[in-house]
Write a protein that holds these residues in place. Structure first.
Motif, short mmCIF file in Angstrom:
data_model
loop_
_atom_site.label_atom_id
_atom_site.label_comp_id
_atom_site.label_asym_id
_atom_site.label_seq_id
_atom_site.Cartn_x
_atom_site.Cartn_y
_atom_site.Cartn_z
N VAL A 1 8.06 -6.96 -8.05
CA VAL A 1 8.00 -6.23 -9.32
C VAL A 1 6.66 -5.52 -9.46
N LEU A 2 5.58 -6.23 -9.12
CA LEU A 2 4.23 -5.69 -9.32
C LEU A 2 3.93 -4.54 -8.37
N PHE A 3 4.27 -4.69 -7.09
CA PHE A 3 3.85 -3.72 -6.08
C PHE A 3 4.96 -2.76 -5.64
N ALA A 4 6.18 -2.97 -6.09
CA ALA A 4 7.26 -2.05 -5.72
C ALA A 4 7.95 -1.47 -6.96
N MET A 5 8.38 -2.32 -7.87
CA MET A 5 9.14 -1.83 -9.02
C MET A 5 8.28 -1.01 -9.97
N VAL A 6 7.06 -1.48 -10.26
CA VAL A 6 6.18 -0.74 -11.17
C VAL A 6 5.84 0.65 -10.61
N PRO A 7 5.39 0.78 -9.32
CA PRO A 7 5.17 2.13 -8.79
C PRO A 7 6.44 2.99 -8.79
N SER B 1 9.75 18.46 -3.35
CA SER B 1 10.98 18.00 -2.69
C SER B 1 10.71 17.08 -1.51
N SER B 2 9.68 17.38 -0.71
CA SER B 2 9.40 16.54 0.46
C SER B 2 9.04 15.12 0.03
N HIS B 3 8.16 15.00 -0.95
CA HIS B 3 7.76 13.67 -1.45
C HIS B 3 8.95 12.94 -2.05
N LEU B 4 9.80 13.67 -2.76
CA LEU B 4 10.96 13.04 -3.40
C LEU B 4 11.94 12.50 -2.36
N ILE B 5 12.12 13.22 -1.25
CA ILE B 5 13.01 12.75 -0.18
C ILE B 5 12.45 11.46 0.45
N VAL B 6 11.15 11.43 0.71
CA VAL B 6 10.52 10.25 1.30
C VAL B 6 10.65 9.05 0.36
N VAL B 7 10.44 9.26 -0.93
CA VAL B 7 10.59 8.19 -1.93
C VAL B 7 12.01 7.65 -1.91
N ALA B 8 13.00 8.57 -1.87
CA ALA B 8 14.40 8.14 -1.87
C ALA B 8 14.73 7.33 -0.63
N LEU B 9 14.23 7.74 0.54
CA LEU B 9 14.51 7.01 1.78
C LEU B 9 13.88 5.62 1.77
N PHE B 10 12.60 5.56 1.40
CA PHE B 10 11.87 4.29 1.47
C PHE B 10 12.36 3.30 0.41
N PHE B 11 12.33 3.71 -0.85
CA PHE B 11 12.71 2.80 -1.92
C PHE B 11 14.21 2.54 -1.92
N GLY B 12 15.01 3.54 -1.52
CA GLY B 12 16.46 3.33 -1.51
C GLY B 12 16.88 2.22 -0.57
N THR C 1 0.83 -1.21 0.00
CA THR C 1 0.00 0.00 0.00
C THR C 1 0.86 1.25 0.00
N GLU C 2 1.95 1.24 0.76
CA GLU C 2 2.83 2.41 0.81
C GLU C 2 3.46 2.68 -0.55
N CYS C 3 3.89 1.64 -1.25
CA CYS C 3 4.47 1.82 -2.58
C CYS C 3 3.45 2.42 -3.54
N LEU C 4 2.23 1.89 -3.52
CA LEU C 4 1.18 2.39 -4.41
C LEU C 4 0.78 3.82 -4.06
#
Length: 349
Positions: A243-249, A281-292, A149-152
């Protein structure tokens, strides 16, 4: 005379071997052996009614310190994300799609950390690290559902920023309240059947050997290490799920920000570019932390994998990232800061 006696003795021995009483006795003994094997097999299955989460048992002198640290982290997650959830619901200035998604994201972070942190705190406090098979399955199931859910939802938030910056004139029409609700509901429920099936498939595996899971919570890879038999099909299923729930988002987020950045760079004024970047920028930082952290953990070569590093990375994307989210969104957002000041003023008065 001697030959006649030996022949008679031989016939008597053959008749004894063919007697029904002896056959019944042999059958009873064979049945008893089969029963004993069944009992042993049953005992083997019953021995895996629980696991032992080792967690930080290799640091016996720091259990109290770790309990205090994780308690402070959990309280900060509840307070910080709870505060954002409240202000996005009650403040009239924050009734926009971006803050609607942010409020849902904060609620998701509270749920996500509540799957693992209370159990960790209980284990550190009581020093009892046992977890039943059912409790382990429930924890893993919720972890997979909420992680997907977080990835989506991060993907939905990136799409919202893409429409706001690249199609500003059509933004109110495209991102109306009905569409926002549908996107949030889809993010929450679309992965539920798949993740429940994934959890069932993992816990249908036979477990043997050690009951000890060298991890801080029930996770897929530690469970695979104590599973018996061929797990190649399960591993393929896990990677397909990722792949479906993490890589695609993640790829959709990357594509959205490529178009966002190209649009921002075409803006004529420096003020407009700065304002547009600040909304993303805030959303981009969160994306980098979580997915990174998730990518580093799952794509590292097996030869370089360390259980200690796995614990740290797992804690990073399940606990540390949710702790920093309120700070990231509040410190870099004037609207959120203003709404918080209003709440504090009301509380003080």
């Amino acid at each position: 005379m001697g030959e006649e006696l030996s022949l008679q003795n031989r016939e008597e021995m053959e008749s004894c071997l063919k007697s029904p009483e002896l056959n019944t006795r042999n059958a009873f003994l064979e049945g008893g052996n089969d029963t004993s094997h069944k009992i042993q097999s049953k005992n083997l299955d019953l021995s895996f009614q629980e696991f032992i989460l080792l967690g930080f048992s290799d640091l016996p002198n720091l259990q109290g310190v770790l309990f205090g640290i994780f308690l402070v982290i959990y309280m900060s997650i509840l307070i910080g994300n709870g505060l954002i959830l409240i202000i996005t619901k009650v403040d009239p200035a924050l009734q926009t799609p971006m803050y609607f998604f942010l409020g849902n994201f904060s609620f998701l972070e509270i749920c996500y950390t509540s799957v693992t942190l209370p159990r960790m705190l209980m284990n550190l406090w009581s020093q009892k690290r046992h977890i039943s098979l059912l409790a382990c399955a429930v924890q893993l199931g919720f972890l997979l559902i909420l992680g997907g859910t977080e990835c989506l939802l991060l993907g939905v938030m990136a799409y919202d920023r893409y429409v706001a910056i690249c199609k500003p004139l059509n933004y109110p029409m495209i991102m109306n309240h009905r569409v926002c609700v549908q996107l949030v509901v889809a993010s929450w429920v679309s992965g539920v059947p798949v993740q429940i099936g994934q959890t069932y498939q993992i816990f249908s595996l036979p477990f043997c050997g050690s009951k000890k899971l060298n991890h801080v919570f029930c996770d897929i890879h530690p469970l695979f290490k104590v599973a018996c038999g061929d797990i190649s099909l399960n591993e393929f299923s896990v990677y397909a799920d990722a792949v479906l729930f993490a890589m695609v988002p993640f790829l959709l987020i990357i594509g959205s920000y490529v178009k966002i950045i190209s649009t921002i760079l075409k803006l004529p004024s420096a003020t407009g570019r700065s304002k547009a970047f600040s909304t993303c920028s805030s959303h981009l930082i969160v994306v980098a932390l979580f997915f990174g952290s998730a990518i580093i953990m799952n794509l590292r070569p097996k030869s370089s994998q360390s259980e200690g590093i796995d614990k740290i990375l797992a804690l990073f994307y399940t606990i540390v990232t949710p702790m920093f989210n309120p700070l990231i969104y509040s410190l870099r957002n004037k609207d959120v800061i203003a709404a918080m000041k209003k709440i504090f003023q009301i509380l003080v008065v």
